[in-house]
Every structure is written in structure tokens, then in C-alpha cells.
Motif scaffolding. Structure first.
Motif, PDB file in Angstrom:
ATOM      1  N   THR A 293       3.189  -6.184 -13.651  1.00 29.56           N
ATOM      2  CA  THR A 293       2.201  -6.216 -12.584  1.00 29.56           C
ATOM      3  C   THR A 293       2.884  -6.475 -11.248  1.00 29.56           C
ATOM      4  OG1 THR A 293       0.493  -7.038 -14.085  1.00 29.56           O
ATOM      5  CG2 THR A 293       0.137  -7.400 -11.734  1.00 29.56           C
ATOM      6  N   GLY A 294       2.472  -5.719 -10.231  1.00 30.01           N
ATOM      7  CA  GLY A 294       3.030  -5.881  -8.899  1.00 30.01           C
ATOM      8  C   GLY A 294       4.262  -5.040  -8.633  1.00 30.01           C
ATOM      9  N   TRP A 330       3.779   4.209  -6.787  1.00 25.57           N
ATOM     10  CA  TRP A 330       2.578   3.656  -7.407  1.00 25.57           C
ATOM     11  C   TRP A 330       2.813   2.204  -7.834  1.00 25.57           C
ATOM     12  CZ3 TRP A 330      -1.536   6.535  -6.639  1.00 25.57           C
ATOM     13  CH2 TRP A 330      -1.352   7.908  -6.414  1.00 25.57           C
ATOM     14  N   THR A 331       1.989   1.312  -7.279  1.00 24.83           N
ATOM     15  CA  THR A 331       2.085  -0.119  -7.584  1.00 24.83           C
ATOM     16  C   THR A 331       1.012  -0.495  -8.588  1.00 24.83           C
ATOM     17  OG1 THR A 331       2.993  -0.626  -5.402  1.00 24.83           O
ATOM     18  CG2 THR A 331       1.994  -2.449  -6.621  1.00 24.83           C
ATOM     19  N   LEU A 332       1.416  -1.231  -9.622  1.00 25.33           N
ATOM     20  CA  LEU A 332       0.494  -1.661 -10.671  1.00 25.33           C
ATOM     21  C   LEU A 332      -0.169  -2.977 -10.283  1.00 25.33           C
ATOM     22  CD1 LEU A 332       2.133   0.508 -12.168  1.00 25.33           C
ATOM     23  CD2 LEU A 332       2.183  -1.001 -14.154  1.00 25.33           C
ATOM     24  N   LEU A 341      -3.624   1.788 -10.226  1.00 27.11           N
ATOM     25  CA  LEU A 341      -2.393   2.339  -9.672  1.00 27.11           C
ATOM     26  C   LEU A 341      -2.685   2.801  -8.253  1.00 27.11           C
ATOM     27  CD1 LEU A 341      -2.574   3.430 -12.933  1.00 27.11           C
ATOM     28  CD2 LEU A 341      -0.212   3.898 -12.355  1.00 27.11           C
ATOM     29  N   THR A 342      -2.076   2.129  -7.301  1.00 25.67           N
ATOM     30  CA  THR A 342      -2.301   2.398  -5.878  1.00 25.67           C
ATOM     31  C   THR A 342      -0.980   2.757  -5.232  1.00 25.67           C
ATOM     32  OG1 THR A 342      -4.131   0.809  -5.853  1.00 25.67           O
ATOM     33  CG2 THR A 342      -3.205   1.460  -3.720  1.00 25.67           C
ATOM     34  N   ASN A 343      -0.979   3.881  -4.470  1.00 28.49           N
ATOM     35  CA  ASN A 343       0.284   4.288  -3.866  1.00 28.49           C
ATOM     36  C   ASN A 343       0.509   3.624  -2.511  1.00 28.49           C
ATOM     37  OD1 ASN A 343      -1.227   5.748  -1.999  1.00 28.49           O
ATOM     38  ND2 ASN A 343      -0.692   7.756  -2.836  1.00 28.49           N
ATOM     39  N   ILE A 422      10.870   1.474  -8.903  1.00 34.64           N
ATOM     40  CA  ILE A 422      11.482   1.751  -7.616  1.00 34.64           C
ATOM     41  C   ILE A 422      11.271   0.587  -6.661  1.00 34.64           C
ATOM     42  CG2 ILE A 422      11.102   4.216  -7.900  1.00 34.64           C
ATOM     43  CD1 ILE A 422       8.892   4.013  -5.798  1.00 34.64           C
ATOM     44  N   SER A 423      11.983   0.636  -5.562  1.00 35.65           N
ATOM     45  CA  SER A 423      11.772  -0.292  -4.455  1.00 35.65           C
ATOM     46  C   SER A 423      10.868   0.390  -3.448  1.00 35.65           C
ATOM     47  CB  SER A 423      13.111  -0.648  -3.805  1.00 35.65           C
ATOM     48  OG  SER A 423      12.905  -1.254  -2.549  1.00 35.65           O
TER      49      SER A 423
END
Length: 476
Positions: A293-294, A330-332, A341-343, A422-423
Motif C-alpha cells: 500500500t502506498g 499507479w499508486t495503490l 489505483l490512482t495515477n 517505480i519511484s
């Protein structure tokens, strides 16, 4: 009996469905239809069992990975797959999708998978590099336990061998460029290294067991100069990077290595028809590769490592992986046991009747469960079991990403995904892939990293669902 040698596998067929092999000639093949293969194995297996040998059967060793997919499905339908201990395929003819399918089908059945023979023909270094491209594609998509050349020594050519000589004169053997092309990989990526995800089918990468050396091998099998770009989030380079190159003029020559720029990127220029290996001392900032998460990920199709899910104006497709586009980052975020999932542009993936879209507002329908389907890939499904899907089994740029019943069919390879961490600020070129272990289960591996259904005689690696790793040696 004379030398005390016990063979690991017995392979009864060679390219069996290929139609041009016949009796009493025609090189080394033997024609068996898929149905006749199964009949033969049902006779062979009891005989082999009675022999007292630990030798297992390997099959079906087809010329074409697409036929290999057909065979393994038929074997499964006829309950014949348990007769086989290892799945072999050639890739003289292959698509990346069929490579992906046969690898997944074999691993899901608990079978080690080998790419057991291949060559590419052609001439000169160009032909050697085209064979290297087959090697890269096989490693990306089949993920085999072994990759095997046609043979080591040949006469009268420099393509189907690593050394050329006369079969009548044992003292006339000499290396050909194909030897050095292979050495660009195998001298540096050794047994026990962990393969990592490279977002290009022109590159392979791996980390050594100590986690302090990253090897990146890059290929240019074209007649023009090309550039590769390496970005390493969560990795600090330290010490001196070494580089080696094979071209038409020089074989495995050490060259000046490229350096990281102020943006944390490395640009590597490859001349026409060349292969370059970078050996980089590194320090990993984190070894945690579990879905978290995150964390932020590229979502990459199983069968095309060059693409990633991208959202543009609410339309969700696969596009060439761009390491700086926020629309692909995409961030969880946790929602119970599921995720949203938000980009990087604030767009959250949202299902419709089929095609995914994006919204900036939150709703319960945006919840997805991320579940491993094998060691390397995940399915991303909603509460109804519908998973991210590539429309029409497409793998090319612009293919729409929708949701469809995941199922267990051979088509599920277009519903499986790599999550490449990814960063968000810099993007990524390479990200580690490590095996996942289902909750409550223990998985076993041999010393070459091959997953085993149960512990075997000798030394085994035991991986628990709590992340603990230990070496075990079952009693004989």
C-alpha cells in the motif's frame, strides 16, 4: 551401467508434430501427432517406473511454441500431464504470446520448463545477434529453467554453434563470434542471480545473490546506432561500473562505461550490430518487493514488457512504457483488503460494462483485488472476479484495457500483469521480481531456483509465507 550415469530426463520425441520428419532419414526428427504422443507416454511411463531409475519424462519438444501450447492443453485434457516431469519446447517458430502461454501453463502445472533447442540461421554477427534476440524473448516470456543451443561445435558455418571445427580433426576447433555474444550474458549473469524486469525486449538484467551487483545486457541487432536509457529507483550506484562490448570488429572488449547524470539516468549508446554488458556495483535502498500500500507501480502486460497501462482523457489503454508519464504511474491505496489505483494525474481506475475508465471521485466500484497467479504475475480483479483484460487479446499500442471474467483458460495470459515498482518522481528502468508465497503455504526450490512441488533428495531452499528462507536437506 558402465559409467554409473543416471540420466535426469528421457525425451521420447523431437519436434514430433512437425510434418517434414520421416522414417529412415530426414535428420533427427520423428513424427507423432499430439494424440499419438499421449498414447506412447501411457506405455512408456510404467516401464520407466519399473526400471528403478529416478529419470523423468520430458515432453513435448515441439519446433513451434504455439504447437507446444496446443500439446500441453491436450495433455491436460487427457490427464496425461502427470506422466511428464518436465516440459520442453523449441522456439524456432514462436510468438511472445505463445512463449508466455507455454511458460505459464507449465509452471502452473508444477513442471520445470526448458527451452531445449533453438537456432536462428542467417550469416555473420547479424545472425548471431538475431539468435540473441530469441534468447532475450525466451527469457522475458517463457522464463525457462534452462536455455539450450542447437549444439556446441559445427562444421562449415558460424551460426549453429559456439565453436567451428572439423569433425575429422579434433585439433581444429576455434571460437566464432556467437561464442562471445553468448558470453556477454553468461559470463556476468551467473547461476543463482535473480532476473529483474527490464522494460524492453532488447535488454536483460539481473542482480547477484549478495544484492550488490546489477548486470544489464543490451542488444542492438539493427544496422543503425541505438540508445538505451537506464534508470534505477531505489538503487544507489557505488564504485566503478565496468562495460564490455562485442561488435563486428572486437569480441568482448572492455570499454569506457557510461555514467549516471544528475537526473539519475544513464544513456548507453550501442553501435550498429552490437551487444553491451554493464556490470554495476549497487546498493539497494530496499529489498521489499511485496505488493505494498502506498507504493507506485507500472502495470505491464505479461506478454509484452514494452507496454504499460496508461490513462489519457479517461481512456485506458496500453502504451509504450514511458518512465516519466504520470498517467502510467499507479499508486495503490488500501480499501479494506482491496486497492484503488490512482495515477500521478489523480485519475482512479474505474470499471464500466467492459472498458476501464478513470474518475477523480471515489466510489466502491473502484476496488480491485491483486492476487498472484504464479511466481511472477498477478491478476487484478473486482469483487465479481472480473479481471483487467486486453481487448481481443491484443498486445499492441492502443489496445483497450477492460475487465472480463478471469477464468482459467489459455487466454488468461492477456489478463496477467507484472507490477513493476517505480519511484513517482523519476520513473524506473528495472525492477526486481521475486517469488511470492501463498498464505499458509511453503514453497520449495532447488539450488538453481527451480520451483519444486515437494522437497527432493539433496539440498532444497524452503520459502515460507512469512518471508523466511532456509536451506533444508530431507532425509534420503
Amino acid at each position: 551401467d558402465t559409467y554409473g550415469i543416471e540420466f535426469k530426463t528421457l525425451e521420447p520425441f523431437n519436434e514430433p508434430v512437425t510434418p517434414y520428419w520421416g522414417a529412415n532419414g530426414g535428420q533427427e526428427g520423428c513424427h507423432f501427432s499430439t494424440a499419438e504422443q499421449v498414447k506412447f507416454l501411457k506405455v512408456l511411463k510404467p516401464i520407466l517406473d519399473k526400471s528403478g531409475l529416478s529419470t523423468i519424462i520430458s515432453s513435448s519438444d515441439e519446433t513451434d511454441s504455439r504447437q507446444s501450447v496446443t500439446d500441453i492443453i491436450y495433455y491436460t485434457q487427457q490427464n496425461a500431464l502427470p506422466l511428464v516431469g518436465q516440459w520442453n519446447t523449441h522456439t524456432y517458430s514462436a510468438t511472445d504470446r505463445s512463449r508466455s502461454q507455454v511458460g505459464s501453463l507449465a509452471r502452473n502445472a508444477g513442471k520445470p520448463v526448458w527451452m531445449s533447442e533453438v537456432g536462428a540461421g542467417g550469416s555473420g554477427l547479424s545472425g548471431n545477434l538475431n539468435l540473441c534476440q530469441k534468447f532475450f524473448d525466451d527469457m522475458h516470456y517463457i522464463l525457462p529453467s534452462a536455455w539450450v543451443d542447437w549444439q556446441f561445435v559445427e562444421e562449415n558455418n558460424d551460426q549453429w554453434c559456439l565453436a567451428r571445427g572439423s569433425f575429422a580433426d579434433e585439433n581444429s576447433v576455434a571460437r566464432v563470434p556467437n561464442y562471445y555474444v553468448r558470453q556477454q550474458v553468461t559470463r556476468f549473469i551467473r547461476q543463482g542471480y535473480t532476473m529483474v524486469t527490464a522494460l524492453s525486449n532488447k535488454a536483460l538484467a539481473a542482480v547477484n545473490p549478495a544484492g550488490d551487483t546489477l548486470v544489464v545486457v543490451m542488444l542492438n541487432n539493427t544496422a543503425s546506432q541505438v540508445h538505451h536509457r537506464i534508470q534505477l529507483p531505489g538503487v544507489k550506484t557505488k564504485g566503478i561500473t565496468k562495460a564490455y562490448r562485442t561488435t563486428n570488429n572486437v569480441m568482448m572488449q572492455q570499454i569506457n562505461a557510461s555514467k549516471m547524470d544528475e537526473n539519475g539516468q544513464m544513456k548507453v549508446t550501442l553501435p550498429a550490430l552490437s551487444i553491451v554488458t554493464m556490470v554495476m556495483p549497487v546498493e539497494l535502498e530496499t529489498t521489499n518487493q511485496a505488493i505494498e500500500t502506498g507504493a507506485t507501480y507500472l502495470i505491464v502486460p505479461q506478454s509484452n514488457c514494452n507496454m504499460a497501462i496508461s490513462a489519457i482523457d479517461g481512456k485506458v489503454t496500453i502504451q509504450p512504457a514511458n518512465l516519466h508519464h504520470k498517467r502510467q504511474q499507479w499508486t495503490l491505496k488500501a480499501r479494506g483488503t482491496a486497492y484503488t489505483l490512482t495515477n500521478g494525474e489523480g485519475q482512479t481506475l474505474t470499471p464500466t460494462d467492459y472498458a476501464l475508465t478513470t474518475k477523480t471521485v471515489s466510489s466502491a466500484s473502484q476496488s480491485f483485488y491483486i492476487k498472484p497467479v504464479e511466481d511472477y504475475f498477478f491478476k487484478i480483479v473486482n469483487s465479481s472476479g472480473k479481471g483487467f483484460d486486453l481487448q481481443g487479446n491484443g498486445l499492441t499500442e492502443g489496445t483497450v484495457v477492460g475487465i472480463y471474467t478471469y477464468g482459467n483458460s489459455v487466454d488468461a495470459d492477456t489478463r496477467n500483469w507484472q507490477l513493476v515498482r517505480i519511484s513517482p518522481s523519476t520513473g524506473v528502468g528495472i525492477s526486481a521480481v521475486t517469488p511470492s508465497t501463498p498464505k499458509g503455504k511453503t514453497q520449495y526450490y532447488d539450488l538453481s531456483g527451480r520451483k519444486l512441488p515437494t522437497p527432493t533428495h539433496g539440498v532444497n531452499i524452503c520459502l515460507t509465507d512469512k518471508g523466511a528462507t532456509k536451506i533444508i536437506m530431507p532425509a534420503l
